[in-house]
Structures are given as C-alpha cells and as structure tokens.
Design an enzyme around this catalytic site. Structure first.
Site, PDB file in Angstrom:
ATOM      1  N   GLY A  50       1.069  -1.291   0.025  1.00 58.50           N
ATOM      2  CA  GLY A  50      -0.218   0.056  -0.095  1.00 58.50           C
ATOM      3  C   GLY A  50       0.833   1.306  -0.125  1.00 58.50           C
ATOM      4  O   GLY A  50       2.000   1.339   0.391  1.00 58.50           O
ATOM      5  N   CYS A  77       5.201  -6.188   1.619  1.00 61.25           N
ATOM      6  CA  CYS A  77       5.755  -4.778   1.442  1.00 61.25           C
ATOM      7  C   CYS A  77       4.846  -3.987   2.771  1.00 61.25           C
ATOM      8  O   CYS A  77       5.090  -4.288   3.940  1.00 61.25           O
ATOM      9  CB  CYS A  77       5.087  -4.245   0.197  1.00 61.25           C
ATOM     10  SG  CYS A  77       6.131  -2.662  -0.064  1.00 61.25           S
ATOM     11  N   SER A 229     -25.056  -7.258 -26.432  1.00 59.45           N
ATOM     12  CA  SER A 229     -24.531  -6.331 -27.535  1.00 59.45           C
ATOM     13  C   SER A 229     -24.030  -7.208 -28.671  1.00 59.45           C
ATOM     14  O   SER A 229     -23.739  -6.714 -29.678  1.00 59.45           O
ATOM     15  CB  SER A 229     -23.740  -5.450 -26.932  1.00 59.45           C
ATOM     16  OG  SER A 229     -22.424  -6.049 -26.553  1.00 59.45           O
ATOM     17  N   GLY A 231     -21.071  -8.617 -27.887  1.00 57.57           N
ATOM     18  CA  GLY A 231     -19.822  -8.724 -27.636  1.00 57.57           C
ATOM     19  C   GLY A 231     -19.742  -9.892 -26.451  1.00 57.57           C
ATOM     20  O   GLY A 231     -20.697 -10.629 -26.207  1.00 57.57           O
ATOM     21  N   ASP A 233     -18.742 -10.350 -23.332  1.00 55.65           N
ATOM     22  CA  ASP A 233     -19.224 -10.147 -21.856  1.00 55.65           C
ATOM     23  C   ASP A 233     -20.444 -10.575 -21.797  1.00 55.65           C
ATOM     24  O   ASP A 233     -21.173 -11.494 -21.033  1.00 55.65           O
ATOM     25  CB  ASP A 233     -18.777  -9.014 -21.202  1.00 55.65           C
ATOM     26  CG  ASP A 233     -17.279  -8.589 -21.342  1.00 55.65           C
ATOM     27  OD1 ASP A 233     -16.572  -9.507 -21.516  1.00 55.65           O
ATOM     28  OD2 ASP A 233     -16.872  -7.587 -21.021  1.00 55.65           O
ATOM     29  N   ARG A 303     -22.718  10.459 -27.796  1.00 58.99           N
ATOM     30  CA  ARG A 303     -22.576   9.564 -26.640  1.00 58.99           C
ATOM     31  C   ARG A 303     -24.030   9.723 -25.901  1.00 58.99           C
ATOM     32  O   ARG A 303     -24.512   8.871 -25.459  1.00 58.99           O
ATOM     33  CB  ARG A 303     -21.303   9.912 -25.914  1.00 58.99           C
ATOM     34  CG  ARG A 303     -20.109   9.059 -26.394  1.00 58.99           C
ATOM     35  CD  ARG A 303     -19.078   9.294 -25.501  1.00 58.99           C
ATOM     36  NE  ARG A 303     -17.890   8.256 -25.981  1.00 58.99           N
ATOM     37  CZ  ARG A 303     -17.116   8.891 -26.759  1.00 58.99           C
ATOM     38  NH1 ARG A 303     -16.923   9.898 -27.377  1.00 58.99           N
ATOM     39  NH2 ARG A 303     -16.187   7.888 -27.265  1.00 58.99           N
ATOM     40  N   LYS A 385     -10.920 -10.713 -17.940  1.00 60.93           N
ATOM     41  CA  LYS A 385     -11.422 -10.871 -19.523  1.00 60.93           C
ATOM     42  C   LYS A 385     -10.920 -12.188 -19.911  1.00 60.93           C
ATOM     43  O   LYS A 385     -11.801 -12.815 -20.885  1.00 60.93           O
ATOM     44  CB  LYS A 385     -10.751  -9.707 -20.166  1.00 60.93           C
ATOM     45  CG  LYS A 385     -11.277  -9.684 -21.468  1.00 60.93           C
ATOM     46  CD  LYS A 385     -12.556  -8.899 -21.506  1.00 60.93           C
ATOM     47  CE  LYS A 385     -13.109  -8.495 -23.122  1.00 60.93           C
ATOM     48  NZ  LYS A 385     -14.310  -7.943 -23.170  1.00 60.93           N
TER      49      LYS A 385
HETATM   50  P1  XMP Z   1     -10.322   5.397 -26.206  1.00 63.95           P
HETATM   51  O1  XMP Z   1     -10.823   5.928 -27.615  1.00 63.95           O
HETATM   52  O2  XMP Z   1     -10.852   6.210 -25.073  1.00 63.95           O
HETATM   53  O3  XMP Z   1     -10.998   4.094 -26.001  1.00 63.95           O
HETATM   54  O4  XMP Z   1      -8.974   5.296 -26.326  1.00 63.95           O
HETATM   55  C1  XMP Z   1     -10.701   3.027 -24.994  1.00 63.95           C
HETATM   56  C2  XMP Z   1     -11.588   1.776 -25.335  1.00 63.95           C
HETATM   57  O5  XMP Z   1     -12.865   2.128 -24.881  1.00 63.95           O
HETATM   58  C3  XMP Z   1     -13.771   1.938 -25.888  1.00 63.95           C
HETATM   59  N1  XMP Z   1     -14.705   3.320 -25.761  1.00 63.95           N
HETATM   60  C4  XMP Z   1     -16.079   3.280 -25.602  1.00 63.95           C
HETATM   61  N2  XMP Z   1     -16.788   2.212 -25.154  1.00 63.95           N
HETATM   62  N3  XMP Z   1     -18.681   3.560 -24.861  1.00 63.95           N
HETATM   63  C5  XMP Z   1     -18.009   2.531 -24.803  1.00 63.95           C
HETATM   64  O6  XMP Z   1     -18.909   1.512 -24.397  1.00 63.95           O
HETATM   65  C6  XMP Z   1     -17.939   4.686 -25.092  1.00 63.95           C
HETATM   66  O7  XMP Z   1     -18.360   5.968 -25.241  1.00 63.95           O
HETATM   67  C7  XMP Z   1     -16.487   4.412 -25.669  1.00 63.95           C
HETATM   68  N4  XMP Z   1     -15.361   5.321 -26.086  1.00 63.95           N
HETATM   69  C8  XMP Z   1     -14.531   4.548 -26.431  1.00 63.95           C
HETATM   70  C9  XMP Z   1     -12.971   1.993 -27.215  1.00 63.95           C
HETATM   71  O8  XMP Z   1     -13.668   1.267 -28.253  1.00 63.95           O
HETATM   72  C10 XMP Z   1     -11.695   1.334 -26.415  1.00 63.95           C
HETATM   73  O9  XMP Z   1     -11.968  -0.057 -26.629  1.00 63.95           O
END
Ligand code: XMP
Length: 529
Positions: A50, A77, A229, A231, A233, A303, A385
């Site tokens: 820590g 540590c 989605s 994906g 997960d 977003r 992951k």
């Molecule tokens: P950046 O662009 O910040 O992205 O380097 C890092 C990781 O995050 C993802 N990413 C998002 N995922 N909503 C999401 O669910 C978002 O608004 C968003 N912006 C970035 C990006 O694809 C990468 O894996």
C-alpha cells in the site's frame, strides 16, 4: 479460500490473479474489513502492499482479529510492515532512499533449525539467490519478537521474515508481479503448502457453482432481463443465465442503427439458433438516427443522445416483457437485471482508496436508472477478461465471438466524424467490413486488439476510370494494447494496406481515398471521437 486484504497497492489484484492461476480461490476485501463480519473462514490471509507508512497518523490498519484467526498470514511490503507494527511498533523506519526496481534476494537458510521446519516452506524449491521486484520507501530496522530473518537484499536486511512458531511471514518484495520471476512459486508455497488451500478452482467448477448460485438467488419462478450487444461479456453472461434458468432469462438487443454491418442479424442467429437464448431484437435505428441528426461537431453529445435513447428503448422493452410475465401462472415478476460486470470493474470499486475514502459501489449499468427498481445479478464479477473468454469457450460459444474485438456502446456513430446519416453509416459499415475481413484472412485478428474503419468529414479529389471524382476519405485504425489505456498502431505490411485500400475504393461507393492512422495512444485515443 485465501483472504487478500487490500491496503491500496496498484498490484493487489495481481495477488488474487496469481492465486487463481494456481487454481486457488481467493477473495479480495478492503484492509479495514471486520473479521467478525466474514461469513466464511479463510484458510490463510495475505496483507497487500500500500502507498502509506504504517507509522503515519490515520494510516490504515487491519482488524487485530486477523491475528486471532489462527491461520497463516503473509504480509507483502506494507503488509510486512503492518505485521511488524502490530506486533512490535518500533521496528519500522523510513528507508534512506526509496527502493524501486530489481533487487537480488538471498534466501537465508540459517533459520531452519530454530524454525521447526516451516520457515523454509515459503522458499522451498527455489534457488538461494533470485531476482525480485521492490517498490517501497519504508523498511524494517529490527524484527518483531519471535521472528527470524529468512531472506535479505543488499538494501533490506529483513527482506523476508518468519515467525518461529506461528505461520506468519513477511516479505519486502512483490511476489505477485512478473518482475519477480519466481514469485508465483512463493505464493504457491504459501497458499498451497502452508495454508493447505484447495487447488480446485477451475472453470467448469465455476460454471456449476455459478449456475447453482443464480438458481438460488432467482428462485423457482423469478425472471431476469438483460441487454446484450453481441460482445463477449454480455453473450457469456447471457449464456450462463440461459443454462441456469432457461427462458426465464430475457435478452434484449437494441439495434441502434449504428451497429456493424449485418450485426443485429448475426447476433440474433448466434444467440437464438446457436445458443438457444430467449432474445428480443428491438429495431430502433430510425429513432436513434433521427435523434443524431444535426449533431456535427460534438462527440460527447452523440454519446449522450445514444446513451439516453438506449435507456428509453430498453426500459420500454423491459416493461413489455414484465407486463407479459405478470400474472402468468408459473412465472414470477421480472425482478432482476443481468449485468456483465467484470472483476477489473469490481476492483475499481472495492479497492482501498485511503483511510477516509468511502467505498464506492459499482454501477456499470450503462446508465440504467434506479427507477427501474431491478436487483442486479452479475455472474462475471469474479472474472478477468481472459477468464470470461475461457468460460465462453467452455459454454460452447463460437470462437469468433469469444475473441471479438471490443466495440463501443455508441457504435460507429463515434467513427463517423461529423454528422451521422444513413448514407454515412452505409459507407463506414461497408469499409469497416472489408478491413476486418482482410485482417481475419491475413490471420491478424487476434494479434490486433481493436481495428475499425472511420469516415472523415472531408472530401478529396481522385480519378476513377476517366472521371474526376470528389469523394470521401476512409481512415483505417488498428492498435495493439494490453489494457486499452495505452496503445500502439499496428505495423501492417505495405502489401496488406495496398490490398485493403484498393478494395475499399473499388467496392464502397462514395470513397476515393484511404489513409492509415499512425497515432499511438497517448496522445491519440483509440476511437477517433
Ligand atoms: P479510447 O478511444 O478512449 O477507447 O482510447 C478506449 C476503449 O474504450 C472504448 N470506448 C467506448 N466504449 N462507450 C463504450 O462502451 C464509449 O463511449 C466509448 N468510447 C471509447 C474504445 O472502443 C476502446 O476499446
């Protein structure tokens, strides 16, 4: 189970990680955890490192009941200093210099006789000299009563200590990081040989355990809803729910109009036909595209609009499903919301943040409002992951889905710079599809962490056939990264880029140029907006 008490070191989660790799189950809790509140008895306790000094006012300390548990304790540590401080608070001093980096540890076998045999166990099977990773400011100036020195470095005369009777150990270095090449052996010696923790933590055991837990939680009639989605997960979480409660789990895929080419259709096929999941696809593309209209220069607004619209659509669908379930003879109310939260998100919320910090609860709910009054169910919250991928394979999820690149919630809307229109979506999708296909054909998909085509909001001149054209520009992006916090652009060979460029310009109407993004992160981000 080994209890890992976290004092806020950046490496604490790696301790639980290494133990899992040894098939030993472990749980990490904040260092201030009251032992009386535990519902289980650990086989051993590890006190992490820590960023504090044990002698500071307000420095975090463990519940003294830890020492009454009568199980082996290993302090790493700060954890070592905490043991010394708790047992004899004179022995910890500020080091003359911070020690950070490689050091050579000399194992002191001298103490064997006095230690009644167990001392050596921590270092058993190891050479007398080994490389270790140090990261500390304080060190011991003397050792507490009842302890002996079992290892030293040139800068730390008490780099390893052990109690002669109780199974208590302290080490100044970090065995959990890969910079201590034999660190895992030390953790194995502690957890498996000294604590005698079971080595039965495997993925198939996890599946059985988790299915039983979900069934007990949800009951005979309870119903669960969750967004998917496509994906890894959300698919793995959904499949696990399907295995546990069948069609009482309702998956919802919201087609927001900015998914990848043919994605909604493919996800539907894989999840319903392939995995037997009870899935509803809601096509809301027109609603989303309508709301994105006119947003030309504000990625955060994109977003927000997509996030809010998603909540609205998902909630409406959840209500339909709940209403349909309501009053049906053998089905209960929809009371639960499935969430694909992973261990790294959980760590973020339970890590010890400082003596006065309150512990955050984690809400990776994609912004779903509390007004939905659903209880969260998070079957992946103990997994990293790569473990989710292993679990996915275990559950029969197709390889190409298990290894899918991450895809942002706002989809290709943040890969279309400028206004998102149906036509821009078509161009970005088609170009992206060609790029990803070529990456897969070249056998590079797994080597690359994330890749996509983005559409730039500019026009350039070109000649196609005999005609002069004025069309748009596609930017290709492909990165390698281990944590998505920093990333490097992927060094494709020229022939590959030439092939992709030729195909995109020839096959995608409206594009006359292709460029490759050679910006690393930082200063760039992975996405273009
Ligand atoms: P950046 O662009 O910040 O992205 O380097 C890092 C990781 O995050 C993802 N990413 C998002 N995922 N909503 C999401 O669910 C978002 O608004 C968003 N912006 C970035 C990006 O694809 C990468 O894996």
């Amino acid at each position: 189970t080994i209890l890992v008490l976290d004092f806020g070191s950046q490496y604490t989660h790696l301790i639980t990680r290494r133990l899992r790799e040894l098939n030993v189950y472990s749980e990490m809790l904040p260092c201030t955890q009251k032992i009386a509140d535990l519902t289980w008895k650990p086989k051993g306790v590890i006190l992490s490192g820590g960023p504090y000094s044990v002698y500071w006012d307000g420095a975090p300390h463990v519940d003294p009941a830890v020492f009454e548990l009568n199980v082996p304790i290993l302090g790493i540590c700060y954890g070592l200093q905490e043991i010394a401080w708790k047992l004899d608070n004179k022995g910890v001093v500020a080091g003359e210099k911070r020690e950070y980096g490689h050091a050579y540890l000399k194992v002191d076998r001298h103490g064997d006789g006095e230690a009644g045999g167990h001392v050596d166990k921590l270092f058993q099977g190891l050479e007398d000299n080994m490389e270790v990773w140090m990261s500390h400011g304080d060190k011991l100036s003397s050792i507490p009563k009842g302890f002996i020195t079992v290892a030293t470095t040139s800068n730390a005369p008490f780099a390893g200590i052990a109690h002669t009777e109780k199974k208590m150990y302290g080490i100044q270095f970090h065995p959990e990081v890969t910079h201590t090449p034999k660190g895992k052996v030390i953790l194995k010696n502690f957890a498996v040989d000294i604590c005698e923790a079971k080595t039965n933590w495997t993925m198939s055991q996890f599946v059985d355990q988790e299915i039983a837990r979900i069934r007990a939680l949800v009951g005979e009639t309870g119903q669960v809803i969750g967004a998917v989605s496509g994906g890894v997960d959300s698919t793995v979480a959904a499949k696990l729910m399907k295995e546990a409660i069948g069609d009482r789990f309702h998956a919802v895929l919201v087609d927001n109009g900015v998914l990848r080419l043919n994605e909604a259709k493919q996800v539907k096929e894989t999840l319903t036909a392939g995995l037997g999941i009870n899935l509803t696809v809601v096509d809301a593309s027109e609603l989303f595209l309508g709301r994105l209209k006119g947003i030309t220069d504000d990625p955060e607004k994109k977003r927000k609009v997509i996030g809010n619209t998603f909540i609205e659509v998902f909630q409406a669908e959840a209500k339909k499903i709940a209403d349909a379930a309501h009053g049906s003879a053998n089905e209960g109310e929809v009371e639960w919301l499935l969430q694909g939260t992973l261990y790294p998100d959980v760590i973020e919320s339970i890590s010890f943040k400082g003596p006065s910090a309150t512990i955050k609860t984690h809400h990776n709910v994609g912004g779903l409002p509390a007004s939905m009054k659903l209880k969260l169910i998070e079957p992946l919250r103990e997994l990293f992951k790569d473990e989710v991928r292993e679990l996915g394979t275990n559950l029969g999820i197709p390889e190409d889905l298990v290894w899918r690149h991450p895809f942002p919630g706002p989809g290709i809307a943040i890969r279309i710079l400028g206004e998102v229109t149906a036509e821009q979506v078509r161009i970005a999708r088609e170009a992206d599809n060609i790029f990803i296909q070529e990456i897969k054909d070249a056998g590079l998909y797994r080597k690359i962490s994330q890749a996509f085509a983005a559409l730039l909001p500019v026009k350039a001149v070109g000649v196609m056939g005999d005609k002069r054209v004025h069309d748009q520009v596609i930017a290709l992006r492909a990165v390698e990264t281990s944590d998505f916090m920093t990333a490097d652009w992927f060094p494709f060979d020229g022939e590959f880029l030439k092939r992709v460029s030729r195909r995109i310009v020839n096959e995608v109407d409206g594009v006359c140029r292709v460029v490759y993004d050679i910006t690393s992160k930082p200063p760039g981000t992975i996405e273009m907006e």
